[in-house]
Design a protein around this motif. Structure first.
Motif, PDB file in Angstrom:
ATOM      1  N   MET A 133       8.324   1.602  13.343  1.00  0.00           N
ATOM      2  CA  MET A 133       7.845   0.588  12.422  1.00  0.00           C
ATOM      3  C   MET A 133       7.736  -0.744  13.153  1.00  0.00           C
ATOM      4  O   MET A 133       8.595  -1.103  13.940  1.00  0.00           O
ATOM      5  CB  MET A 133       8.792   0.497  11.236  1.00  0.00           C
ATOM      6  CG  MET A 133       8.138  -0.107  10.047  1.00  0.00           C
ATOM      7  SD  MET A 133       9.097  -0.119   8.503  1.00  0.00           S
ATOM      8  CE  MET A 133      10.203   1.219   8.595  1.00  0.00           C
ATOM      9  N   ASN A 134       6.715  -1.477  12.867  1.00  0.00           N
ATOM     10  CA  ASN A 134       6.442  -2.749  13.525  1.00  0.00           C
ATOM     11  C   ASN A 134       7.296  -3.849  12.903  1.00  0.00           C
ATOM     12  O   ASN A 134       7.259  -4.078  11.706  1.00  0.00           O
ATOM     13  CB  ASN A 134       4.949  -3.059  13.369  1.00  0.00           C
ATOM     14  CG  ASN A 134       4.536  -4.298  14.117  1.00  0.00           C
ATOM     15  OD1 ASN A 134       5.370  -5.017  14.645  1.00  0.00           O
ATOM     16  ND2 ASN A 134       3.254  -4.550  14.160  1.00  0.00           N
ATOM     17  N   SER A 135       8.045  -4.574  13.727  1.00  0.00           N
ATOM     18  CA  SER A 135       8.876  -5.662  13.216  1.00  0.00           C
ATOM     19  C   SER A 135       8.043  -6.882  12.840  1.00  0.00           C
ATOM     20  O   SER A 135       8.529  -7.792  12.201  1.00  0.00           O
ATOM     21  CB  SER A 135       9.934  -6.040  14.244  1.00  0.00           C
ATOM     22  OG  SER A 135       9.302  -6.515  15.411  1.00  0.00           O
ATOM     23  N   GLU A 136       6.787  -6.893  13.243  1.00  0.00           N
ATOM     24  CA  GLU A 136       5.887  -7.999  12.924  1.00  0.00           C
ATOM     25  C   GLU A 136       4.998  -7.650  11.727  1.00  0.00           C
ATOM     26  O   GLU A 136       3.822  -7.975  11.709  1.00  0.00           O
ATOM     27  CB  GLU A 136       5.016  -8.324  14.143  1.00  0.00           C
ATOM     28  CG  GLU A 136       5.796  -8.801  15.341  1.00  0.00           C
ATOM     29  CD  GLU A 136       6.499 -10.126  15.098  1.00  0.00           C
ATOM     30  OE1 GLU A 136       5.908 -11.000  14.445  1.00  0.00           O
ATOM     31  OE2 GLU A 136       7.636 -10.275  15.551  1.00  0.00           O
ATOM     32  N   ARG A 137       5.574  -6.969  10.767  1.00  0.00           N
ATOM     33  CA  ARG A 137       4.794  -6.570   9.592  1.00  0.00           C
ATOM     34  C   ARG A 137       4.301  -7.791   8.827  1.00  0.00           C
ATOM     35  O   ARG A 137       4.982  -8.798   8.738  1.00  0.00           O
ATOM     36  CB  ARG A 137       5.627  -5.695   8.655  1.00  0.00           C
ATOM     37  CG  ARG A 137       6.020  -4.383   9.255  1.00  0.00           C
ATOM     38  CD  ARG A 137       6.714  -3.501   8.259  1.00  0.00           C
ATOM     39  NE  ARG A 137       7.960  -4.104   7.802  1.00  0.00           N
ATOM     40  CZ  ARG A 137       8.686  -3.626   6.797  1.00  0.00           C
ATOM     41  NH1 ARG A 137       8.291  -2.566   6.137  1.00  0.00           N
ATOM     42  NH2 ARG A 137       9.799  -4.213   6.446  1.00  0.00           N
ATOM     43  N   LYS A 138       3.120  -7.669   8.275  1.00  0.00           N
ATOM     44  CA  LYS A 138       2.566  -8.722   7.423  1.00  0.00           C
ATOM     45  C   LYS A 138       3.368  -8.759   6.126  1.00  0.00           C
ATOM     46  O   LYS A 138       3.964  -7.767   5.699  1.00  0.00           O
ATOM     47  CB  LYS A 138       1.095  -8.439   7.104  1.00  0.00           C
ATOM     48  CG  LYS A 138       0.199  -8.441   8.322  1.00  0.00           C
ATOM     49  CD  LYS A 138      -0.029  -9.832   8.818  1.00  0.00           C
ATOM     50  CE  LYS A 138      -1.032  -9.831   9.961  1.00  0.00           C
ATOM     51  NZ  LYS A 138      -1.305 -11.156  10.441  1.00  0.00           N
ATOM     52  N   SER A 139       3.357  -9.900   5.466  1.00  0.00           N
ATOM     53  CA  SER A 139       4.094 -10.048   4.220  1.00  0.00           C
ATOM     54  C   SER A 139       3.130 -10.151   3.042  1.00  0.00           C
ATOM     55  O   SER A 139       2.077 -10.786   3.124  1.00  0.00           O
ATOM     56  CB  SER A 139       4.999 -11.266   4.273  1.00  0.00           C
ATOM     57  OG  SER A 139       4.240 -12.421   4.515  1.00  0.00           O
ATOM     58  N   VAL A 140       3.522  -9.508   1.960  1.00  0.00           N
ATOM     59  CA  VAL A 140       2.728  -9.467   0.735  1.00  0.00           C
ATOM     60  C   VAL A 140       3.609  -9.931  -0.413  1.00  0.00           C
ATOM     61  O   VAL A 140       4.776  -9.533  -0.518  1.00  0.00           O
ATOM     62  CB  VAL A 140       2.216  -8.036   0.455  1.00  0.00           C
ATOM     63  CG1 VAL A 140       1.462  -7.986  -0.869  1.00  0.00           C
ATOM     64  CG2 VAL A 140       1.341  -7.539   1.592  1.00  0.00           C
ATOM     65  N   LEU A 141       3.029 -10.752  -1.276  1.00  0.00           N
ATOM     66  CA  LEU A 141       3.713 -11.189  -2.494  1.00  0.00           C
ATOM     67  C   LEU A 141       2.977 -10.597  -3.686  1.00  0.00           C
ATOM     68  O   LEU A 141       1.780 -10.799  -3.848  1.00  0.00           O
ATOM     69  CB  LEU A 141       3.723 -12.718  -2.585  1.00  0.00           C
ATOM     70  CG  LEU A 141       4.230 -13.327  -3.895  1.00  0.00           C
ATOM     71  CD1 LEU A 141       5.648 -12.886  -4.206  1.00  0.00           C
ATOM     72  CD2 LEU A 141       4.122 -14.841  -3.851  1.00  0.00           C
ATOM     73  N   VAL A 142       3.716  -9.866  -4.510  1.00  0.00           N
ATOM     74  CA  VAL A 142       3.167  -9.260  -5.729  1.00  0.00           C
ATOM     75  C   VAL A 142       3.618 -10.124  -6.905  1.00  0.00           C
ATOM     76  O   VAL A 142       4.819 -10.329  -7.105  1.00  0.00           O
ATOM     77  CB  VAL A 142       3.683  -7.814  -5.907  1.00  0.00           C
ATOM     78  CG1 VAL A 142       3.149  -7.212  -7.201  1.00  0.00           C
ATOM     79  CG2 VAL A 142       3.307  -6.963  -4.703  1.00  0.00           C
TER      80      VAL A 142
END
Length: 81
Positions: free
Chosen positions: A1-10
């Motif tokens: 898993m990539n530690s630089e994952r994009k962030s999403v706000l729901v």
């Protein structure tokens, strides 16, 4: 898993919808959730968010008003209604 994952706000006032979307996206993204536009705005001021997925109609600040507020503050942020 990539530690630089994009962030999403729901952002949705219905808890079950927030939960379902968050669970679906959790494998690929850092996912945050907020129950309305005001809570989302406060969270965006604390966390770097790449994408906001928001409901249009919510009590208090709805999705369109939220986007109008966040857009100028965070020009790199993307939005989905």
């Amino acid at each position: 898993m990539n530690s630089e994952r994009k962030s999403v706000l729901v952002v949705d006032d219905i808890e079950s919808i927030r939960f379902a979307i968050k669970e679906y996206l959790n494998r690929e993204f850092r996912v945050f959730a907020a129950e309305d536009g005001n809570a989302a705005l406060a969270l965006c001021e604390k966390e770097p968010i790449d994408l906001v997925i928001t409901d249009i109609r919510m009590p208090g600040m709805g999705g369109l008003a939220l986007i109008k507020r966040l857009g100028p503050m965070f020009p790199q942020m993307k939005f989905a209604l």
